[in-house]
Write an enzyme that holds these catalytic residues in place. Sequence first.
Site, PDB file in Angstrom:
ATOM      1  N   ASP A   1     -53.918 -16.923 -68.502  1.00 37.88           N
ATOM      2  CA  ASP A   1     -54.265 -18.339 -68.540  1.00 37.88           C
ATOM      3  C   ASP A   1     -52.954 -19.114 -68.449  1.00 37.88           C
ATOM      4  O   ASP A   1     -52.241 -19.279 -69.440  1.00 37.88           O
ATOM      5  CB  ASP A   1     -55.024 -18.643 -69.832  1.00 37.88           C
ATOM      6  CG  ASP A   1     -55.367 -20.121 -69.956  1.00 37.88           C
ATOM      7  OD1 ASP A   1     -54.940 -20.902 -69.076  1.00 37.88           O
ATOM      8  OD2 ASP A   1     -56.047 -20.493 -70.922  1.00 37.88           O
TER       9      ASP A   1
ATOM     10  N   TYR B   1     -55.528 -20.853 -76.864  1.00 38.65           N
ATOM     11  CA  TYR B   1     -56.571 -21.837 -76.538  1.00 38.65           C
ATOM     12  C   TYR B   1     -56.854 -21.744 -75.049  1.00 38.65           C
ATOM     13  O   TYR B   1     -55.937 -21.772 -74.229  1.00 38.65           O
ATOM     14  CB  TYR B   1     -56.124 -23.253 -76.908  1.00 38.65           C
ATOM     15  CG  TYR B   1     -57.186 -24.285 -76.587  1.00 38.65           C
ATOM     16  CD1 TYR B   1     -58.367 -24.331 -77.330  1.00 38.65           C
ATOM     17  CD2 TYR B   1     -57.028 -25.179 -75.527  1.00 38.65           C
ATOM     18  CE1 TYR B   1     -59.362 -25.258 -77.021  1.00 38.65           C
ATOM     19  CE2 TYR B   1     -58.015 -26.106 -75.224  1.00 38.65           C
ATOM     20  CZ  TYR B   1     -59.176 -26.140 -75.974  1.00 38.65           C
ATOM     21  OH  TYR B   1     -60.159 -27.044 -75.678  1.00 38.65           O
TER      22      TYR B   1
ATOM     23  N   LYS C   1     -53.429 -28.474 -65.441  1.00 40.02           N
ATOM     24  CA  LYS C   1     -52.311 -29.321 -65.849  1.00 40.02           C
ATOM     25  C   LYS C   1     -51.327 -29.640 -64.713  1.00 40.02           C
ATOM     26  O   LYS C   1     -51.597 -30.489 -63.895  1.00 40.02           O
ATOM     27  CB  LYS C   1     -51.616 -28.685 -67.047  1.00 40.02           C
ATOM     28  CG  LYS C   1     -52.611 -28.557 -68.241  1.00 40.02           C
ATOM     29  CD  LYS C   1     -51.949 -28.568 -69.556  1.00 40.02           C
ATOM     30  CE  LYS C   1     -52.893 -28.189 -70.680  1.00 40.02           C
ATOM     31  NZ  LYS C   1     -53.117 -29.147 -71.688  1.00 40.02           N
TER      32      LYS C   1
HETATM   33  C1  LIG Z   1     -53.719 -22.583 -72.112  1.00 36.79           C
HETATM   34  C2  LIG Z   1     -54.859 -23.524 -71.912  1.00 36.79           C
HETATM   35  N1  LIG Z   1     -55.949 -23.074 -71.273  1.00 36.79           N
HETATM   36  C3  LIG Z   1     -57.003 -23.869 -71.031  1.00 36.79           C
HETATM   37  C4  LIG Z   1     -57.018 -25.183 -71.439  1.00 36.79           C
HETATM   38  C5  LIG Z   1     -58.177 -26.068 -71.159  1.00 36.79           C
HETATM   39  O1  LIG Z   1     -57.834 -26.954 -70.146  1.00 36.79           O
HETATM   40  P1  LIG Z   1     -58.639 -28.340 -69.965  1.00 36.79           P
HETATM   41  O2  LIG Z   1     -58.309 -29.176 -71.162  1.00 36.79           O
HETATM   42  O3  LIG Z   1     -58.142 -28.883 -68.675  1.00 36.79           O
HETATM   43  O4  LIG Z   1     -60.086 -27.961 -69.924  1.00 36.79           O
HETATM   44  C6  LIG Z   1     -55.894 -25.692 -72.112  1.00 36.79           C
HETATM   45  C7  LIG Z   1     -55.864 -27.094 -72.561  1.00 36.79           C
HETATM   46  O5  LIG Z   1     -54.997 -27.538 -73.260  1.00 36.79           O
HETATM   47  C8  LIG Z   1     -54.798 -24.840 -72.352  1.00 36.79           C
HETATM   48  O6  LIG Z   1     -53.701 -25.275 -73.005  1.00 36.79           O
END
Ligand SMILES: Cc1ncc(COP(=O)(O)O)c(C=O)c1O
Length: 423
Positions: A231, A139, A259
Amino acid sequence: MGVSEELAVRARHAIPHGVNSPVRHYDPYPFFAERAEGCRMWDADGHSMIDMCNGYGALLLGHRHPDILGAVTEQMGRGTLYCTPTALEVEVSELVRGNYPSMEMSRMVNTGGEATMTAVRLARGYTGRDKIVMFAGGYHGAHDTVLVKSGSGSASMPASAGSPPGMADHTIVLPYNDLEGFLDVVESRDDIAGVIMEPVMANMGLIPPRKGFLEGVRHTTKQRGVVLIFDEVVTGFRMSPGGAQSYYGVRPDMTTLAKALGCGFAAAAVGGRRDIMECLAPGGTVYQASTFAGNPVAAAAAAASIHTINGMAGSLYPRLERQCGRLAGAVRDAAADCHMPCVVHHIASMMQVFFTDGMVHDYDTAKRADAHTFSRLFAGLLERGIFVAPSQFETAFLSAAHTDQDIDMVARAYQDALGAMAT
Ligand SMILES: Cc1ncc(COP(=O)(O)O)c(C=O)c1O
């Protein structure tokens, strides 16, 4: 009717399905939070609970850490938005580079999704190619390129309606942990701009990389001139002060952080090789912008988070890893005592349970786990005052605020909940 139930009724009339983000929904209705402190939260009905969801990983230092609150409060006294550069922004990018040497340059953005959207666009702009490889069940935020066979809240839908099919045509989705399959695709094509991946999958349950997988992906992307994006929105600062890339010793071309970068505030960053980052406007041709990017409140939270995390790192990470290992062992033993086939994965301060008798190493094997049984575990834990993310396709997180006694209470709640489910 309790307060949460009343609020849920009102919310359903005012907010689509009553929530501002889909993962917050579960039946019959979610509890409504009122306040939080350390590792605890209180709901609108006055129940207290130990938080093992921890802002889906954001709250590495727990709720209301005094260093973060202090820095943010001080900054608020001097202004909340200037829209002209600040010394704080420079400090944040320098601190980020200190912890993540691969992030030679970085820009602050507001969310993880904004960071990954920028990283993907940069990979395309830099290489002049269109295709992006991602791994099924990963994700990376709620934007078109990466919302294909993705995990987390989108796990129930193969692709989002409203995303034109032509968009998904530019995304190649491969199974995680299958290096041979990856090499077959990447070595046979010349149109791949980038690979975006969670180095440790944390949005389809928790799935660590097989030995050699990250290294193999790195080696081939480098050979093929493909931009490798880690990511690290979840793993950044959580696996180690330098994220998964430092934990595994694999250096990507680009990295996204969010985060734990803000430890409870909306702070995110996208960064990487100087030659790629300099493709951004105004000097370059890849556009990225936001009114709130690098706002001083988020920047203050990020700077304080990095300083505090670095200051505690020597004791914090070994303690979290030990506590998490102990909890995972207790859950495994409890499930075995109840004759419930299950797999428990844990790494650093992350853990997840899969109710299956097979190995879990990719999205297909994660989906074989019994999500209904997981939902019953979630409900059983909540009844016992433990809040984990409601879905199988998420991860439980520890924070610096959890003491050994708190983790004992969590372990007992898992044991009791599993015991009740087995009878
Ligand atoms: C690995 C990862 N990348 C990107 C995102 C997206 O982040 P945001 O919710 O701050 O847009 C998340 C959200 O849970 C994530 O777990």
